[in-house]
Design an enzyme around this catalytic site. Sequence first.
Site, PDB file in Angstrom:
ATOM      1  N   GLU A 139      81.878  95.682  49.883  1.00  0.00           N
ATOM      2  CA  GLU A 139      82.497  94.361  49.732  1.00  0.00           C
ATOM      3  C   GLU A 139      81.883  93.601  48.556  1.00  0.00           C
ATOM      4  OE1 GLU A 139      84.049  92.629  53.766  1.00  0.00           O
ATOM      5  OE2 GLU A 139      82.085  93.530  54.151  1.00  0.00           O
ATOM      6  N   GLU A 159      82.736 100.101  59.394  1.00  0.00           N
ATOM      7  CA  GLU A 159      82.678  99.083  60.449  1.00  0.00           C
ATOM      8  C   GLU A 159      83.478  99.461  61.680  1.00  0.00           C
ATOM      9  OE1 GLU A 159      81.933  96.849  56.586  1.00  0.00           O
ATOM     10  OE2 GLU A 159      83.200  98.497  57.283  1.00  0.00           O
TER      11      GLU A 159
END
Length: 700
Positions: A139, A159
Amino acid sequence: MAGTVWSALQGRELEMGPGIAPSWKGKNWLLKRDADDVAWLILDRAGESVNTLSEAVLSELDECLGQLEARPAKGLVLRSGKRSGFIAGADIADLRGMRDAKKIKVRLNRAAAVVNRLDALAFPTVAVIHGFCLGGGLELALACDYRLALRGASFVFPEIKLGLHPGLGGTARLTRLIDPLEAMTMMLTGRSISPPKAKAVGLVDLVTEERHILAAARAAVAGKIKRSGGGLRARALSLAPVRKYAAEKMRAKTQEKARQEHYPAPYALIDLWARHGGAADLFQKERESFADLLVGDTAQNLIRVFFLHEKLKKLAADHSDLRHVHVIGAGVMGGDIAAWCALKGLEVSISDLDHTGLAKIAKRASDLFSRKLDAPAERRHALDRLILDFNNLGVERADIVIEAVPERLDIKHDVFRAMEPRMRREAVLATNTSSIPLEELRQGLQRPDRLVGLHFFNPVASLELVELVRHDQSSDDAVARARSFCGRIDRLPASVASAPGFLVNRALTPYLLEALTMLDEDVWPETIDEAALRFGMPMGPAEVADRVGLDICLEVADRLKESVDLLPEVPTWLRDKVKKGELGLKSGKGLYEYSAGKPKKRDAAPEPDDAMTDRLVLPLVNACVECLRKGIVADQDLIDVAMIFATGFAPFRGGPLHYAKTRGAEAVVTALQGLSQKHGSRFAPDAGWAALGESFDPIS
């Protein structure tokens, strides 16, 4: 504090920009500018072997970005100072036990503000990525204008495997940068992609070598590297109706693998994209959804499982000088063990009296290498490391000899008598037995101290756990070498004492036998399997039995029945099936019939009830308590992690004993007593529940 980061960078092969003192540095970051006024920002988290994004790391980054805003540079190059890789995501330890959604959202907003600040810098930003680039690290890279990848890098949003989805803008930035379907697939599966694939989809702008990084970074800052766009499909998916249709397809495909009531994260991610894809509020909605997922039981249990996995992985650290493995037995297990070891870089020889079996191994190994290795050269090297040893010569050179012949004591004794005199003195002798106590196997050995059990599970390439079995004469050196061997081949060694069935088969057998008993009562196999699937098992017990092989199930059950009283009787029809050769998947017919490797299941099966689920699952939990009481396994955590990674026991429940904690020890005992009254003494609660009831803590 002086020099903590700076000194760590000296003498490295990684390109870190100008060799000058930093203009700014903190505990984890340093900033320096080259002669062209290009800033180099290096992350080297203090006291850690890998970079992760803790609150302190992000706070320092925020301070550094303030420096860059006050004095803009011509460009910024962001990279890791760790040889191990870029950034391994958020510090998961920060997430464990967090149950206040409001506080989580505050922290996420604070972290996202830092990432957004990087994104908003008024000059070109370039992320240089080597090794792993995971989760929050990816990210951060997505917030840069350019991404340059070194060969061998890997890009992952893991995730989903923790019951979460990206939470720092990854959902919005990735679906805008590349084809949204590619982006969603990447986030929904948690699979890594290689640099060539990342370049092809537009995730990275250039794949290069370390020696070219300086020139590549300068080219990116100068705008001389072409950036990829999302393409025609990306534009089509910006339309809400098209996105809604694609999301429905994603939900249907996800439902085939994970139920929403068990794993809500993939469905939450699909809903986010379907409702807010392309909209400005996707960033905020993503953080809200992440926080709601994090406080749930699924995420907290999966985070717990992650830490158990890492704990076991550290115990298997590879400090081994083992280089050559010799496998005896060219059946499915022996062949797959040999192929996996060759895949992991070891020299492997494999022998069998049946030369026909040896001939089949090369094909299975080649299929494995094609699935796991990208480069043709890597596949060739792996095949070269796998030696079909028709004359059994490899045993004399091997550092470890693994016996994987049929599960019969007499056959294994014959193998040991023939092999032991030819082995090197320091070599480890390992047996892949699934149920025979090592005290029986060691009889007749000249050096019983070097005998250990290494019980792999099928399929070897998918199931990480290996039961490392020791007996009271096993030497510490043999056990240590066997443990290091597991680390060398990326497997998790669960230390268990020698006992009938050890841990996994001892616990799994009552589960499978209870399913067979239900079949004897004319319950449909589809109904039984559905009861297990509703609990969260990845596969029902009838299908598991077929995949293991009904002959193997029968062998293990018969052996355990000799020493374990509380097991159902083996149905006569099972023996008849084995005699007829109806062994399950490998013969095309067992409890189900098979076509192209898939069971033919009827659609109109009766629905299971909760009592049926308890009847299957609670004997397994009860057996785990018995193993703990008898000292077969050292602690509750090891039981949980072993059953998850060897059998697939519903990971979102945190393991069988964690499930018992959550449900309540008294409630489980009461349920077992009720089943015992209705179905017989095999359900009687183990004596170990009395001691465990008070010690169970559902938070841990």
